[in-house]
Scaffold this motif. Structure first.
Motif, PDB file in Angstrom:
ATOM      1  N   UNK A  82       3.082  32.062  -7.300  1.00  0.00           N
ATOM      2  CA  UNK A  82       3.762  31.425  -6.155  1.00  0.00           C
ATOM      3  C   UNK A  82       2.769  31.201  -5.016  1.00  0.00           C
ATOM      4  N   UNK A  83       1.949  32.218  -4.724  1.00  0.00           N
ATOM      5  CA  UNK A  83       0.938  32.062  -3.684  1.00  0.00           C
ATOM      6  C   UNK A  83      -0.051  30.965  -4.070  1.00  0.00           C
ATOM      7  N   UNK A  84      -0.455  30.942  -5.345  1.00  0.00           N
ATOM      8  CA  UNK A  84      -1.339  29.882  -5.820  1.00  0.00           C
ATOM      9  C   UNK A  84      -0.700  28.515  -5.667  1.00  0.00           C
ATOM     10  N   UNK A  85       0.599  28.438  -5.925  1.00  0.00           N
ATOM     11  CA  UNK A  85       1.325  27.184  -5.760  1.00  0.00           C
ATOM     12  C   UNK A  85       1.334  26.719  -4.312  1.00  0.00           C
ATOM     13  N   UNK A  86       1.439  27.670  -3.390  1.00  0.00           N
ATOM     14  CA  UNK A  86       1.424  27.309  -1.966  1.00  0.00           C
ATOM     15  C   UNK A  86       0.060  26.726  -1.576  1.00  0.00           C
ATOM     16  N   UNK A  87      -1.003  27.327  -2.061  1.00  0.00           N
ATOM     17  CA  UNK A  87      -2.341  26.779  -1.792  1.00  0.00           C
ATOM     18  C   UNK A  87      -2.519  25.436  -2.499  1.00  0.00           C
ATOM     19  N   UNK A  88      -1.998  25.324  -3.714  1.00  0.00           N
ATOM     20  CA  UNK A  88      -2.059  24.070  -4.462  1.00  0.00           C
ATOM     21  C   UNK A  88      -1.360  22.966  -3.671  1.00  0.00           C
ATOM     22  N   UNK A  89      -0.166  23.269  -3.130  1.00  0.00           N
ATOM     23  CA  UNK A  89       0.585  22.257  -2.369  1.00  0.00           C
ATOM     24  C   UNK A  89      -0.206  21.814  -1.138  1.00  0.00           C
TER      25      UNK A  89
ATOM     26  N   UNK B 136      -9.789  34.805  -3.984  1.00  0.00           N
ATOM     27  CA  UNK B 136      -8.431  35.207  -4.377  1.00  0.00           C
ATOM     28  C   UNK B 136      -7.479  34.011  -4.387  1.00  0.00           C
ATOM     29  N   UNK B 137      -7.622  33.122  -3.425  1.00  0.00           N
ATOM     30  CA  UNK B 137      -6.768  31.925  -3.369  1.00  0.00           C
ATOM     31  C   UNK B 137      -7.034  31.031  -4.585  1.00  0.00           C
ATOM     32  N   UNK B 138      -8.307  30.866  -4.946  1.00  0.00           N
ATOM     33  CA  UNK B 138      -8.644  30.034  -6.109  1.00  0.00           C
ATOM     34  C   UNK B 138      -8.110  30.659  -7.395  1.00  0.00           C
ATOM     35  N   UNK B 139      -8.233  31.980  -7.539  1.00  0.00           N
ATOM     36  CA  UNK B 139      -7.706  32.643  -8.735  1.00  0.00           C
ATOM     37  C   UNK B 139      -6.190  32.499  -8.806  1.00  0.00           C
ATOM     38  N   UNK B 140      -5.513  32.550  -7.680  1.00  0.00           N
ATOM     39  CA  UNK B 140      -4.056  32.369  -7.688  1.00  0.00           C
ATOM     40  C   UNK B 140      -3.680  30.928  -8.027  1.00  0.00           C
TER      41      UNK B 140
ATOM     42  N   UNK C 186      -1.191  29.392 -10.937  1.00  0.00           N
ATOM     43  CA  UNK C 186      -0.223  28.301 -10.763  1.00  0.00           C
ATOM     44  C   UNK C 186      -0.439  27.219 -11.826  1.00  0.00           C
ATOM     45  N   UNK C 187      -1.696  26.853 -12.054  1.00  0.00           N
ATOM     46  CA  UNK C 187      -2.005  25.820 -13.050  1.00  0.00           C
ATOM     47  C   UNK C 187      -1.540  26.260 -14.442  1.00  0.00           C
ATOM     48  N   UNK C 188      -1.631  27.526 -14.726  1.00  0.00           N
ATOM     49  CA  UNK C 188      -1.179  28.052 -16.027  1.00  0.00           C
ATOM     50  C   UNK C 188       0.338  28.061 -16.159  1.00  0.00           C
TER      51      UNK C 188
END
Length: 181
Positions: free
Chosen positions: A57-64, A129-133, A137-139
């Motif tokens: 979810x955190x990764x998705x927020x950075x992705x967005x 950490x943001x990139x790993x999250x 999200x991509x997975x």
């Protein structure tokens, strides 16, 4: 002098007769193999952040915030009008070719980008950490189209329609329609 004319003629024929085109299936296979095995680093690097729904979810927020402008909200180019028009096209992150990258390779791509594809590197902008999250999200991408189009493209389409309508009604303050569809 004869050699010079022959070389000049050969150069002209080569320049006029050579065109870049869509790569063949074998060419694509070779280049994708090279990309997966040689060009993209991080193959053996493991994601130090364990998968949890919160991490994704955190990764998705950075992705967005950083990625949706090109990859769409769902990572599958939904609603991105230029995604297929770029050369090479913007990657649909759900496809096997992308999902076959290791977590380390995906993080490497996020960090370093892929030149000259248009994919920027986020090193110095995103923390590790943001990139790993984002990798998490991509997975675990949502279903294609389930999140709709990015707001920026919805707003642009609405403004475009408003301007088209205003021009059609003879409003003098309407901007002219200057691009092709």
């Amino acid at each position: 002098m004869m050699k010079f004319h022959a070389l000049a003629a050969l150069a002209i024929v080569a320049m006029c007769g050579c065109k870049a085109g869509t790569p063949s299936k074998p060419e694509n296979a070779v280049m994708n193999g090279a990309k997966h095995e040689v060009t993209i680093g991080g193959k053996d690097v493991k994601n130090p952040i364990a998968y949890t729904p919160d991490a994704a979810k955190e990764g998705g927020e950075h992705f967005q915030h950083h990625c949706q402008i090109c990859h769409g909200l769902d990572g599958q180019n939904t609603g991105v009008p230029f995604a297929t028009k770029m050369d090479p096209p913007v990657a649909d992150l759900s496809v096997k070719d992308v999902q076959d990258y290791t977590d380390g390779q995906l993080k490497w791509i996020i960090e370093n980008g892929i030149k000259p594809s248009g994919m920027p590197g986020w090193k110095g902008i995103l923390e590790d950490e943001e990139m790993w999250n984002i990798v998490h999200y991509i997975r675990h991408l949502p279903a294609k189209g389930s999140l709709g189009a990015p707001d920026i493209f919805k707003e642009e389409a609405e403004e475009h329609e408003h301007m088209k309508g205003a021009a059609a009604h003879g409003y003098h303050d309407a901007k002219p329609h200057t691009h092709k569809h």
